[in-house]
Enzyme design. Structure first.
Site, PDB file in Angstrom:
ATOM      1  N   LYS A  13       9.935   7.418  -4.729  1.00  0.00           N
ATOM      2  CA  LYS A  13      10.022   7.935  -3.226  1.00  0.00           C
ATOM      3  C   LYS A  13      11.258   7.401  -2.369  1.00  0.00           C
ATOM      4  O   LYS A  13      11.710   8.415  -1.720  1.00  0.00           O
ATOM      5  CB  LYS A  13       9.040   6.948  -2.211  1.00  0.00           C
ATOM      6  CG  LYS A  13       7.526   7.033  -2.732  1.00  0.00           C
ATOM      7  CD  LYS A  13       6.641   6.243  -1.706  1.00  0.00           C
ATOM      8  CE  LYS A  13       7.101   4.787  -1.782  1.00  0.00           C
ATOM      9  NZ  LYS A  13       6.577   3.992  -2.847  1.00  0.00           N
ATOM     10  N   ARG A  88       1.747   0.967   4.723  1.00  0.00           N
ATOM     11  CA  ARG A  88       1.273   0.692   3.112  1.00  0.00           C
ATOM     12  C   ARG A  88      -0.301   0.061   3.709  1.00  0.00           C
ATOM     13  O   ARG A  88      -0.860  -0.152   2.655  1.00  0.00           O
ATOM     14  CB  ARG A  88       1.936  -0.474   2.619  1.00  0.00           C
ATOM     15  CG  ARG A  88       3.039   0.027   1.526  1.00  0.00           C
ATOM     16  CD  ARG A  88       3.749  -1.115   1.208  1.00  0.00           C
ATOM     17  NE  ARG A  88       4.690  -0.956  -0.048  1.00  0.00           N
ATOM     18  CZ  ARG A  88       5.782  -0.852  -0.419  1.00  0.00           C
ATOM     19  NH1 ARG A  88       6.579  -0.730   0.742  1.00  0.00           N
ATOM     20  NH2 ARG A  88       6.497  -0.738  -1.487  1.00  0.00           N
ATOM     21  N   ARG A 127      15.242   0.022 -14.148  1.00  0.00           N
ATOM     22  CA  ARG A 127      16.019   0.482 -12.965  1.00  0.00           C
ATOM     23  C   ARG A 127      17.286  -0.504 -12.699  1.00  0.00           C
ATOM     24  O   ARG A 127      17.075  -1.463 -12.563  1.00  0.00           O
ATOM     25  CB  ARG A 127      14.931   0.590 -11.743  1.00  0.00           C
ATOM     26  CG  ARG A 127      15.613   1.019 -10.556  1.00  0.00           C
ATOM     27  CD  ARG A 127      14.743   1.638  -9.749  1.00  0.00           C
ATOM     28  NE  ARG A 127      13.962   0.432  -8.985  1.00  0.00           N
ATOM     29  CZ  ARG A 127      13.368   0.699  -7.786  1.00  0.00           C
ATOM     30  NH1 ARG A 127      13.067   1.888  -7.389  1.00  0.00           N
ATOM     31  NH2 ARG A 127      12.688  -0.234  -7.297  1.00  0.00           N
ATOM     32  N   ARG A 160      16.407  -5.608  -9.426  1.00  0.00           N
ATOM     33  CA  ARG A 160      15.608  -6.339  -8.464  1.00  0.00           C
ATOM     34  C   ARG A 160      14.571  -7.207  -9.162  1.00  0.00           C
ATOM     35  O   ARG A 160      14.171  -7.065 -10.191  1.00  0.00           O
ATOM     36  CB  ARG A 160      14.797  -5.117  -7.456  1.00  0.00           C
ATOM     37  CG  ARG A 160      15.600  -4.575  -6.537  1.00  0.00           C
ATOM     38  CD  ARG A 160      14.842  -3.359  -5.841  1.00  0.00           C
ATOM     39  NE  ARG A 160      13.598  -3.555  -5.607  1.00  0.00           N
ATOM     40  CZ  ARG A 160      12.546  -2.867  -4.944  1.00  0.00           C
ATOM     41  NH1 ARG A 160      13.186  -1.783  -4.539  1.00  0.00           N
ATOM     42  NH2 ARG A 160      11.365  -3.111  -4.614  1.00  0.00           N
ATOM     43  N   ARG A 171       2.722  -5.607  -8.319  1.00  0.00           N
ATOM     44  CA  ARG A 171       2.909  -4.674  -7.129  1.00  0.00           C
ATOM     45  C   ARG A 171       2.006  -3.359  -7.258  1.00  0.00           C
ATOM     46  O   ARG A 171       1.428  -3.137  -6.334  1.00  0.00           O
ATOM     47  CB  ARG A 171       4.406  -4.137  -7.187  1.00  0.00           C
ATOM     48  CG  ARG A 171       5.185  -5.272  -6.560  1.00  0.00           C
ATOM     49  CD  ARG A 171       6.648  -4.880  -7.027  1.00  0.00           C
ATOM     50  NE  ARG A 171       7.109  -3.926  -6.365  1.00  0.00           N
ATOM     51  CZ  ARG A 171       8.539  -3.082  -6.837  1.00  0.00           C
ATOM     52  NH1 ARG A 171       8.941  -3.619  -7.790  1.00  0.00           N
ATOM     53  NH2 ARG A 171       8.734  -1.862  -6.003  1.00  0.00           N
TER      54      ARG A 171
HETATM   55  P1  AMP Z   1       9.842  -1.683  -1.849  1.00  0.00           P
HETATM   56  O1  AMP Z   1      11.301  -1.474  -1.849  1.00  0.00           O
HETATM   57  O2  AMP Z   1       9.300  -0.556  -0.793  1.00  0.00           O
HETATM   58  O3  AMP Z   1       9.307  -1.697  -3.151  1.00  0.00           O
HETATM   59  O4  AMP Z   1       9.281  -2.806  -0.876  1.00  0.00           O
HETATM   60  C1  AMP Z   1       9.866  -4.236  -1.623  1.00  0.00           C
HETATM   61  C2  AMP Z   1       8.863  -5.339  -0.916  1.00  0.00           C
HETATM   62  O5  AMP Z   1       9.383  -5.248   0.517  1.00  0.00           O
HETATM   63  C3  AMP Z   1       7.296  -5.044  -1.130  1.00  0.00           C
HETATM   64  O6  AMP Z   1       7.069  -5.693  -2.509  1.00  0.00           O
HETATM   65  C4  AMP Z   1       7.075  -5.735  -0.019  1.00  0.00           C
HETATM   66  O7  AMP Z   1       7.055  -7.062  -0.339  1.00  0.00           O
HETATM   67  C5  AMP Z   1       7.716  -5.520   1.107  1.00  0.00           C
HETATM   68  N1  AMP Z   1       7.384  -4.591   1.883  1.00  0.00           N
HETATM   69  C6  AMP Z   1       8.064  -3.284   2.039  1.00  0.00           C
HETATM   70  N2  AMP Z   1       7.305  -2.445   2.806  1.00  0.00           N
HETATM   71  C7  AMP Z   1       6.176  -3.143   3.275  1.00  0.00           C
HETATM   72  C8  AMP Z   1       5.221  -2.473   4.182  1.00  0.00           C
HETATM   73  N3  AMP Z   1       5.178  -1.449   4.582  1.00  0.00           N
HETATM   74  N4  AMP Z   1       4.339  -3.580   4.194  1.00  0.00           N
HETATM   75  C9  AMP Z   1       4.207  -4.704   3.494  1.00  0.00           C
HETATM   76  N5  AMP Z   1       5.372  -5.375   2.631  1.00  0.00           N
HETATM   77  C10 AMP Z   1       6.283  -4.168   2.451  1.00  0.00           C
END
Ligand code: AMP
Length: 220
Positions: A13, A88, A127, A160, A171
């Site tokens: 994404k 989400r 990654r 990360r 996740r």
């Molecule tokens: P991402 O970079 O999108 O994989 O997000 C990294 C982390 O941020 C996720 O594993 C969640 O802990 C938190 N996070 C990101 N977006 C959301 C969301 N919309 N709702 C809740 N937690 C989020």
């Protein structure tokens, strides 16, 4: 034009959203990036989010929604936003629609990218990200010329914490787009499915075609 990219973590994404934002002249808003920025600034929001993020759990809706709504009120969001990683949950989707409606705006398309789990684990655990410019590399599919150094700006690359295979699996279990949220967009006629397992340029083409189909039908 306001768009959403939905999909499990690691389906590409972020990469696609950056490309689409450039092509469409809108901004890319990634909730995960906003949280990571808040953590590196040492802000109160970052401190509240960290414990959830390190475990690979979702940050509670109230914290996440407040952060996103602040972001869409900044002037650069006026021309449009591509949301990546948000919403989400159904509650986040409803809060976003309400906030956009109050501002005379709406979501034109919710693009759902699908990818098999084993492909996601492979992609995420290899990654590497640039700690300075955010460029994304992959051990197998897009290795940097020099190990752990960014090709673009020469800064160090890092993995990360939550890209470790165990956390990735967690996740995937907890952060797949919930069926009730997909149904919410399906009922509104804005849900479009795109195969995220294809080669990246093809996925971009498929996403652009899906967006054009929506904008064409709106123009008619
Ligand atoms: P991402 O970079 O999108 O994989 O997000 C990294 C982390 O941020 C996720 O594993 C969640 O802990 C938190 N996070 C990101 N977006 C959301 C969301 N919309 N709702 C809740 N937690 C989020």
């Amino acid at each position: 034009m306001n768009l959403i990219l939905l999909g499990p973590p690691g389906t590409g994404k972020g990469t696609q959203a950056k490309t689409l934002a450039k092509r469409l002249g809108i901004i890319h808003v990634a909730s995960g990036d906003l949280f990571r920025e808040a953590m590196s600034n040492g802000s109160e929001l970052g401190k509240r989010a960290r414990k959830y993020m390190d475990r690979g759990d979702l940050v509670p809706d109230e914290i996440t929604i407040e952060m996103l709504l602040e972001r869409i009120d900044q002037p650069d969001a006026d021309a449009g936003v591509i949301f990546d990683g948000f919403p989400r949950t159904l509650q986040q989707a409803q809060a976003l629609d309400k906030a956009l409606a109050e501002r005379g705006r709406s979501i034109k398309a919710a693009l759902h990218m699908t990818t098999p789990d084993e492909e996601i684990v492979r992609r995420l655990s290899g990654r590497w990200l640039c700690t300075n410019c955010g460029a994304i590399f992959h051990e197998e599919t897009k290795p940097p010329q020099e190990a752990k150094v960014c090709d673009n700006c020469g800064h160090a690359l890092a993995q990360r914490e939550d890209d470790k295979p165990d956390v990735v699996r967690h996740r995937l279990e907890t952060q797949r787009p919930p069926a009730e949220m997909l149904d919410y967009y399906r009922e509104r006629g804005t849900l479009l499915e795109v195969d995220g397992a294809k080669e990246s340029d093809q996925v971009t083409k498929d996403l652009m075609a899906a967006i054009e189909s929506v904008t064409a039908s709106l123009a008619n």
